[in-house]
Design a protein around this motif. Structure first.
Motif, PDB file in Angstrom:
ATOM      1  N   TYR A  72      38.075  47.858  50.851  1.00 25.69           N
ATOM      2  CA  TYR A  72      38.282  49.160  50.210  1.00 25.69           C
ATOM      3  C   TYR A  72      38.726  50.157  51.269  1.00 25.69           C
ATOM      4  CZ  TYR A  72      35.375  46.800  46.768  1.00 25.69           C
ATOM      5  OH  TYR A  72      34.867  45.888  45.874  1.00 25.69           O
ATOM      6  N   THR A  73      39.836  50.823  51.021  1.00 24.07           N
ATOM      7  CA  THR A  73      40.336  51.850  51.930  1.00 24.07           C
ATOM      8  C   THR A  73      40.394  53.157  51.164  1.00 24.07           C
ATOM      9  OG1 THR A  73      41.675  50.191  53.079  1.00 24.07           O
ATOM     10  CG2 THR A  73      42.217  52.506  53.482  1.00 24.07           C
ATOM     11  N   ILE A  74      39.684  54.168  51.662  1.00 26.84           N
ATOM     12  CA  ILE A  74      39.620  55.460  50.978  1.00 26.84           C
ATOM     13  C   ILE A  74      40.165  56.549  51.895  1.00 26.84           C
ATOM     14  CG2 ILE A  74      37.220  55.871  51.707  1.00 26.84           C
ATOM     15  CD1 ILE A  74      38.664  56.890  48.284  1.00 26.84           C
ATOM     16  N   SER A  75      40.964  57.420  51.293  1.00 31.80           N
ATOM     17  CA  SER A  75      41.480  58.592  51.989  1.00 31.80           C
ATOM     18  C   SER A  75      41.420  59.750  50.998  1.00 31.80           C
ATOM     19  CB  SER A  75      42.927  58.351  52.450  1.00 31.80           C
ATOM     20  OG  SER A  75      43.810  58.371  51.335  1.00 31.80           O
ATOM     21  N   PRO A  76      41.685  60.976  51.426  1.00 31.98           N
ATOM     22  CA  PRO A  76      41.700  62.089  50.472  1.00 31.98           C
ATOM     23  C   PRO A  76      42.775  61.944  49.383  1.00 31.98           C
ATOM     24  CG  PRO A  76      41.472  62.922  52.702  1.00 31.98           C
ATOM     25  CD  PRO A  76      41.777  61.451  52.810  1.00 31.98           C
ATOM     26  N   GLU A  77      43.725  61.043  49.576  1.00 31.09           N
ATOM     27  CA  GLU A  77      44.805  60.867  48.604  1.00 31.09           C
ATOM     28  C   GLU A  77      44.555  59.729  47.612  1.00 31.09           C
ATOM     29  OE1 GLU A  77      45.648  60.903  52.070  1.00 31.09           O
ATOM     30  OE2 GLU A  77      45.832  63.083  51.880  1.00 31.09           O
ATOM     31  N   GLN A  78      43.980  58.595  48.087  1.00 34.72           N
ATOM     32  CA  GLN A  78      43.839  57.439  47.198  1.00 34.72           C
ATOM     33  C   GLN A  78      42.801  56.450  47.683  1.00 34.72           C
ATOM     34  OE1 GLN A  78      47.433  55.158  46.846  1.00 34.72           O
ATOM     35  NE2 GLN A  78      47.682  54.874  49.038  1.00 34.72           N
ATOM     36  N   LEU A  79      42.351  55.614  46.715  1.00 35.29           N
ATOM     37  CA  LEU A  79      41.508  54.459  46.987  1.00 35.29           C
ATOM     38  C   LEU A  79      42.395  53.239  46.791  1.00 35.29           C
ATOM     39  CD1 LEU A  79      38.836  52.835  47.299  1.00 35.29           C
ATOM     40  CD2 LEU A  79      38.490  53.163  44.841  1.00 35.29           C
ATOM     41  N   VAL A  80      42.459  52.383  47.811  1.00 29.54           N
ATOM     42  CA  VAL A  80      43.251  51.158  47.725  1.00 29.54           C
ATOM     43  C   VAL A  80      42.288  49.988  47.881  1.00 29.54           C
ATOM     44  CG1 VAL A  80      45.118  49.784  48.741  1.00 29.54           C
ATOM     45  CG2 VAL A  80      45.288  52.292  48.691  1.00 29.54           C
ATOM     46  N   ILE A  81      42.354  49.060  46.925  1.00 28.26           N
ATOM     47  CA  ILE A  81      41.512  47.865  46.969  1.00 28.26           C
ATOM     48  C   ILE A  81      42.434  46.673  47.197  1.00 28.26           C
ATOM     49  CG2 ILE A  81      39.842  46.425  45.745  1.00 28.26           C
ATOM     50  CD1 ILE A  81      39.230  48.939  44.006  1.00 28.26           C
ATOM     51  N   THR A  82      42.140  45.906  48.254  1.00 29.81           N
ATOM     52  CA  THR A  82      42.933  44.710  48.549  1.00 29.81           C
ATOM     53  C   THR A  82      42.007  43.500  48.510  1.00 29.81           C
ATOM     54  OG1 THR A  82      42.599  44.976  50.933  1.00 29.81           O
ATOM     55  CG2 THR A  82      44.594  45.948  49.997  1.00 29.81           C
ATOM     56  N   ARG A  83      42.603  42.359  48.261  1.00 29.90           N
ATOM     57  CA  ARG A  83      41.861  41.102  48.352  1.00 29.90           C
ATOM     58  C   ARG A  83      42.715  40.130  49.138  1.00 29.90           C
ATOM     59  NH1 ARG A  83      38.948  36.886  44.286  1.00 29.90           N
ATOM     60  NH2 ARG A  83      37.606  36.107  45.935  1.00 29.90           N
ATOM     61  N   ASP A  84      42.152  39.650  50.203  1.00 23.44           N
ATOM     62  CA  ASP A  84      42.854  38.735  51.102  1.00 23.44           C
ATOM     63  C   ASP A  84      44.215  39.305  51.495  1.00 23.44           C
ATOM     64  OD1 ASP A  84      40.702  36.932  50.961  1.00 23.44           O
ATOM     65  OD2 ASP A  84      41.509  36.031  49.128  1.00 23.44           O
ATOM     66  N   GLY A  85      44.260  40.623  51.714  1.00 26.34           N
ATOM     67  CA  GLY A  85      45.479  41.296  52.175  1.00 26.34           C
ATOM     68  C   GLY A  85      46.434  41.751  51.084  1.00 26.34           C
ATOM     69  N   ALA A  86      46.237  41.335  49.841  1.00 30.11           N
ATOM     70  CA  ALA A  86      47.118  41.731  48.733  1.00 30.11           C
ATOM     71  C   ALA A  86      46.488  42.892  47.965  1.00 30.11           C
ATOM     72  CB  ALA A  86      47.362  40.563  47.790  1.00 30.11           C
ATOM     73  N   VAL A  87      47.276  43.908  47.648  1.00 31.89           N
ATOM     74  CA  VAL A  87      46.777  45.064  46.905  1.00 31.89           C
ATOM     75  C   VAL A  87      46.483  44.644  45.466  1.00 31.89           C
ATOM     76  CG1 VAL A  87      47.343  47.374  46.044  1.00 31.89           C
ATOM     77  CG2 VAL A  87      48.020  46.704  48.358  1.00 31.89           C
ATOM     78  N   VAL A  88      45.247  44.907  45.017  1.00 35.35           N
ATOM     79  CA  VAL A  88      44.875  44.614  43.626  1.00 35.35           C
ATOM     80  C   VAL A  88      44.687  45.884  42.810  1.00 35.35           C
ATOM     81  CG1 VAL A  88      43.869  42.344  44.093  1.00 35.35           C
ATOM     82  CG2 VAL A  88      42.420  44.374  44.200  1.00 35.35           C
ATOM     83  N   ALA A  89      44.507  47.031  43.483  1.00 40.52           N
ATOM     84  CA  ALA A  89      44.372  48.301  42.768  1.00 40.52           C
ATOM     85  C   ALA A  89      44.661  49.463  43.703  1.00 40.52           C
ATOM     86  CB  ALA A  89      42.981  48.443  42.174  1.00 40.52           C
ATOM     87  N   GLU A  90      45.323  50.454  43.159  1.00 43.43           N
ATOM     88  CA  GLU A  90      45.533  51.724  43.841  1.00 43.43           C
ATOM     89  C   GLU A  90      45.134  52.815  42.867  1.00 43.43           C
ATOM     90  OE1 GLU A  90      49.736  51.318  44.790  1.00 43.43           O
ATOM     91  OE2 GLU A  90      49.204  51.141  46.901  1.00 43.43           O
ATOM     92  N   GLN A  91      44.181  53.656  43.274  1.00 42.40           N
ATOM     93  CA  GLN A  91      43.681  54.706  42.397  1.00 42.40           C
ATOM     94  C   GLN A  91      43.837  56.046  43.105  1.00 42.40           C
ATOM     95  OE1 GLN A  91      39.626  53.826  41.194  1.00 42.40           O
ATOM     96  NE2 GLN A  91      40.080  51.648  40.981  1.00 42.40           N
ATOM     97  N   PRO A  92      44.662  56.951  42.551  1.00 40.14           N
ATOM     98  CA  PRO A  92      44.786  58.273  43.154  1.00 40.14           C
ATOM     99  C   PRO A  92      43.452  59.028  43.108  1.00 40.14           C
ATOM    100  CG  PRO A  92      46.467  57.919  41.468  1.00 40.14           C
ATOM    101  CD  PRO A  92      45.509  56.779  41.383  1.00 40.14           C
TER     102      PRO A  92
END
Length: 147
Positions: A121-141
């Protein structure tokens, strides 16, 4: 079966039917009806759900320790970043459940968790990005950020 016994009795006589024995005790019972198969279910979520600790109400923020310094709300998730004994922790919740993972700063205002069954899980003030084994599975603004 009763008709069959009655017909046999009429043709060969009651004494012959009694002598056979099985005509008098044999009984046909209808089998239980087989229930229909369940209706096929429809999957509405196309993004794989990462492992979670249990269900929580949507949009609720997980309880974190003191020392929380950032909070984020997306359409599907809420996240708190909290420091405890010098370690930053990612407290995330969604309809899928809650999760707490160690996190590390990877950029200005951006934090990333340790891998949890391949999910990061990578969180910033702009978005939450969820990856699995390096592939993006979700991007949530991020809809709101605070603290």
């Amino acid at each position: 079966m009763v008709r069959t016994v009655g017909m046999v009795t009429a043709f060969i006589g009651a004494s012959a039917v009694s002598a056979c024995g099985w005509f008098a005790t044999y009984e046909v019972r209808p089998s239980e009806p087989v229930p229909p198969p369940p209706a096929p279910s429809t999957v509405t979520e196309t993004v794989p759900q990462p492992p979670a600790a249990g269900p929580v109400a949507p949009g609720t923020t997980p309880a974190g320790p003191s020392g929380c310094f950032a909070g984020y709300l997306t359409e599907k998730s809420s996240v708190q970043l909290c420091a405890e004994s010098g370690q930053v922790y990612y407290y995330g919740s969604s309809q899928a459940g809650t999760i707490v993972l160690p996190a590390y700063q990877v950029g200005a205002g951006t934090y990333q968790t340790e891998s949890n069954d391949g999910y990061v899980y990578t969180i910033s003030p702009e978005q939450l990005v969820i990856t699995r084994d390096g592939a993006v599975v979700a991007e949530q603004p991020v809809l709101s950020a605070g603290y």
